[in-house]
Enzyme design. Structure first.
Site, mmCIF file in Angstrom:
data_model
loop_
_atom_site.group_PDB
_atom_site.id
_atom_site.type_symbol
_atom_site.label_atom_id
_atom_site.label_comp_id
_atom_site.label_asym_id
_atom_site.label_seq_id
_atom_site.Cartn_x
_atom_site.Cartn_y
_atom_site.Cartn_z
ATOM 1 N N ASP A 271 -2.793 -9.753 7.622
ATOM 2 C CA ASP A 271 -1.611 -9.665 8.470
ATOM 3 C C ASP A 271 -1.618 -8.398 9.318
ATOM 4 O OD1 ASP A 271 -1.297 -8.115 6.206
ATOM 5 O OD2 ASP A 271 0.750 -8.744 5.771
ATOM 6 N N ASN B 148 1.920 -0.681 5.463
ATOM 7 C CA ASN B 148 2.330 -0.972 4.090
ATOM 8 C C ASN B 148 3.258 -2.170 4.117
ATOM 9 O OD1 ASN B 148 3.274 -0.940 1.398
ATOM 10 N ND2 ASN B 148 4.854 0.560 1.880
ATOM 11 N N GLY B 149 2.937 -3.230 3.366
ATOM 12 C CA GLY B 149 3.835 -4.371 3.286
ATOM 13 C C GLY B 149 3.129 -5.688 3.479
ATOM 14 N N GLU B 150 3.929 -6.700 3.791
ATOM 15 C CA GLU B 150 3.426 -8.047 4.028
ATOM 16 C C GLU B 150 4.219 -8.670 5.167
ATOM 17 O OE1 GLU B 150 0.828 -9.083 2.450
ATOM 18 O OE2 GLU B 150 0.799 -7.727 0.716
ATOM 19 N N LEU C 270 -3.509 -1.592 -2.025
ATOM 20 C CA LEU C 270 -3.400 -2.611 -3.056
ATOM 21 C C LEU C 270 -3.693 -3.922 -2.339
ATOM 22 C CD1 LEU C 270 -2.623 -3.552 -5.926
ATOM 23 C CD2 LEU C 270 -0.257 -3.725 -5.124
ATOM 24 N N CYS D 283 0.836 -1.185 0.000
ATOM 25 C CA CYS D 283 0.000 0.000 0.000
ATOM 26 C C CYS D 283 0.876 1.241 0.000
ATOM 27 C CB CYS D 283 -0.898 0.020 1.244
ATOM 28 S SG CYS D 283 -1.895 -1.462 1.463
ATOM 29 N N SER E 181 11.391 -11.600 -6.697
ATOM 30 C CA SER E 181 12.626 -11.226 -7.396
ATOM 31 C C SER E 181 13.823 -11.891 -6.738
ATOM 32 C CB SER E 181 12.806 -9.703 -7.395
ATOM 33 O OG SER E 181 13.390 -9.275 -6.174
ATOM 34 N N GLY E 182 14.958 -11.856 -7.433
ATOM 35 C CA GLY E 182 16.199 -12.435 -6.909
ATOM 36 C C GLY E 182 17.108 -11.427 -6.253
#
Length: 656
Positions: free
Chosen positions: A106, A79-81, A54, A2, A378-379
């Site tokens: 979460d 904001n985040g996970e 989001l 977000c 992503s890596g």
């Protein structure tokens, strides 16, 4: 994922004013959260929190924000996970600290964890990426917090009589009393590194919250009040402790890394929306995709960007890896014009000067992925944790050999290497490629020769590292009234109380600044500009803490970095498909500045304009541009710094 924003006006404020301001601030972040918006305010205490959402987990109204705790004490915008939030919920339930859950977000888990254990103990339990603002109605404090590695951004400072904060500077700029001045020391640091290191921002009086920390402001905080951020975890301390706790068995190390990365990938595949991965065909992204596919019930969606210029194109490598692993692969070849069409957007996407030119392909691959998925793994961070950069391979060995030579001789040799024009070196090395062993093959050899010259002339190990990381070796001479000051990362390194392995010293410094302030912010802005959430399995806390225990010989071996990661990858992908020169996610910037971007660059770099803007020494810029155009030297990265700063100034400061 977000966008968050908010303000605190000490002494209270009219709710109508709070409402109008928070709406403007959150509207500036609409690109980060197109699914919904929310705001909460309390005029009596002058606090307002806002969010653009989001939706990734719990798409229902039970996941909407700002969110209140079940007890009513806390209100949060997040904001985040939090990837391990189900494990945290289980622990809360075992301890009798779980509320009657309203949903499965979460954010709700985080609020319950803070209520049960307090802010710092709750943060220490989390595995994830996040930035949040928490209002504690009982103590009347606003608390700002950020994840361990700085994956999610958080800016804060004073605007007029308000303490303001947000996910991006553009949210703060929407505040009606926004009137900061340019920080020339920050601009000087930008010229050295191509980014502004934390805690500074390009504006005086506005800061970045350092990673792995939180800061608390009382409701009656004064404008001059700058409480010190409190760390809740320290990568530096982990690295120091690991010096006497090394993993000795190679077989054990390979098995353990594969296990930890597999768990991290599984955690980060938790999503209520479509999910995929970036795939460049390099070691790091291929490893993440291989582990995703190994535990997926269907082909993983993978995405890559290709360029016509051979030295910059990794799409064919990615395609071969995708075919071997059986992913559902999407690639897009873009021409120079398509890539350069991104350039005018960059000052708006990166709302302080930022000049890592891989921002262009990163934005393009994010744009491609967003057509199909909402989340992409992503890596990133494999290089910083496991020794993947050329400086990690060369640095310690070169310094050990060169340290015996007198400094005057080293400077003379370095100057000789640096004087070699890039194109002859490229031509010679290209001719030798067929007969060179793989570990000696390099792309863009001319640039590497120049870099070698700087290494040879560097004074001491820390001087060598700083030289390798610097785009401008004398930024205070480039910036008008420029000066340099220590960053948060530099202070962290200065406080090292013990000698550590040279490779650990470099990877720690890289992780504290380059990773946090460049790589992660590049990806965050490039992806969030198109409302794509990105996740980084290498930055799982358990993976990072394991990496600190891996000895240098398992990271760099036989002239090649990331030995341990390669061993994991070789279990899934043949070595011959992976072992090739490292390219990096880059664009042919040197050629573009002499060709299709020349007119645009010449306009921004005209002496009259530079003098009028007053940011950079016009004579120095003119000399560097002339040397680049004549092919005497490749100054593309240095020039890109100046160009991005000038373009940013036009967008954000020119009308001030």
């Amino acid at each position: 994922m977000c966008g968050i924003a908010g303000l605190l006006r000490p002494g209270g404020a009219d709710e109508g004013r709070l409402n109008g301001t928070i709406e403007r601030m959150t509207a500036a972040l609409a690109h980060r959260g197109p699914d919904a918006s929310g705001a909460w305010r309390d005029g009596r205490h002058g606090i307002a929190l806002g969010q653009r959402r989001l939706a990734i987990l719990d798409l229902s109204e039970a996941g909407a924000q700002p969110m209140h705790s079940a007890c009513g004490r806390y209100t949060i915008t997040f904001n985040g996970e939090i990837y391990n939030h189900l494990e945290v919920r289980a622990e809360l339930e075992r301890q009798g600290g779980a509320p009657n859950w309203r949903g499965h977000s979460d954010t709700e888990t985080l609020l319950a964890a803070i209520r049960q254990w307090g802010v710092a103990p709750a943060l220490q339990r989390l595995i994830g990426m996040f930035a949040f603002a928490l209002w504690d109605a009982e103590t009347r404090h606003l608390i700002l917090a950020r994840d361990r590695f700085g994956e999610k951004p958080l800016f804060y400072g004073w605007s007029g009589g308000d303490l303001v904060f947000g996910s991006e500077l553009k949210a703060l700029a929407a505040h009606p009393e926004w009137a900061p001045s340019l920080d020339r020391a920050a601009l000087t640091a930008f010229m050295r590194y191509s980014y502004v290191p934390a805690p500074a921002t390009i504006w005086t009086g506005i800061r970045k919250l350092p990673p792995a920390s939180f800061v608390s402001f009382a409701a009656d905080a004064a404008r001059e009040n700058w409480p010190a951020p409190q760390p809740y975890w320290s990568l530096r301390d982990r690295v120091v402790a690991a010096q006497s706790d090394r993993i000795s068995s190679e077989a054990e190390a390979v098995a353990r890394l594969e296990q930890l990365l597999s768990i991290a990938v599984k955690r980060q595949c938790l999503s209520d929306v479509p999910l995929g991965a970036f795939l460049s065909g390099g070691v790091d992204s291929s490893t993440i995709v291989a582990l995703m596919q190994a535990q997926a019930g269907q082909p993983v969606r993978t995405f890559s960007i290709g360029f016509a210029e051979g030295g910059y194109n990794e799409a064919e490598d990615a395609r071969r890896v995708a075919q071997h692993l059986g992913t559902d692969h999407t690639e897009l070849y873009v021409d120079a014009r398509t890539a350069m069409d991104v350039v005018p957007k960059l000052p708006r996407i990166y709302d302080e000067p930022f000049a890592d030119s891989s921002q262009i392909p990163t934005h393009l691959v994010a744009q491609l992925a967003r057509r199909h998925v909402t989340v992409a793994l992503s890596g990133d961070a494999g290089d910083e944790l496991f020794g993947g950069y050329n400086r990690h391979v060369w640095g310690g060995a070169l310094q050990a050999r060169l340290g015996r030579l007198p400094m005057p001789l080293r400077r003379a040799i370095g100057a000789a290497f640096s004087a070699i024009a890039p194109e002859p070196a490229d031509t010679i090395l290209r001719a030798l490629q067929p007969v060179l062993p793989a570990r000696l093959k390099v792309r863009h050899a001319g640039d590497q020769v120049a870099k070698l010259g700087r290494i040879i002339a560097a004074d001491g190990f820390d001087g060598l590292y700083r030289t390798l990381c610097s785009i401008d070796q004398d930024p205070a001479g480039t910036v008008v009234a420029g000066e340099e000051r220590a960053s948060w990362a530099a202070e962290q390194m200065r406080q090292l109380a013990t000698e550590i392995d040279p490779l650990d010293r470099m990877t720690l410094a890289d992780s504290l600044s380059y990773l946090s302030d460049d790589i992660l912010q590049k990806v965050d802005r490039a992806a969030m500009a198109v409302a794509l959430e990105t996740r980084v399995p290498f930055l799982d806390k358990d993976v990072v803490e394991f990496s600190t225990r891996v000895p240098a010989a398992m990271k760099v071996r036989d002239g090649r970095g990331k030995w341990l990661v390669r061993q994991v990858l070789y279990r899934h992908v043949p070595a011959e498909m992976i072992d090739r020169p490292k390219t990096g996610f880059s664009v042919p910037l040197d050629a573009w500045l002499r060709g299709p971007l020349r007119s645009w660059a010449a306009d921004l770099l005209s002496p009259a304009r530079l003098k009028r803007q007053g940011l950079f020494d016009p004579a120095r810029v003119t000399r560097m541009f002339d040397e680049h155009l004549s092919r005497r030297h490749n100054h593309s990265y240095w020039l890109w710094n100046v160009l991005m700063a000038e373009a940013w100034y036009d967008e954000w400061a020119g009308a001030r």
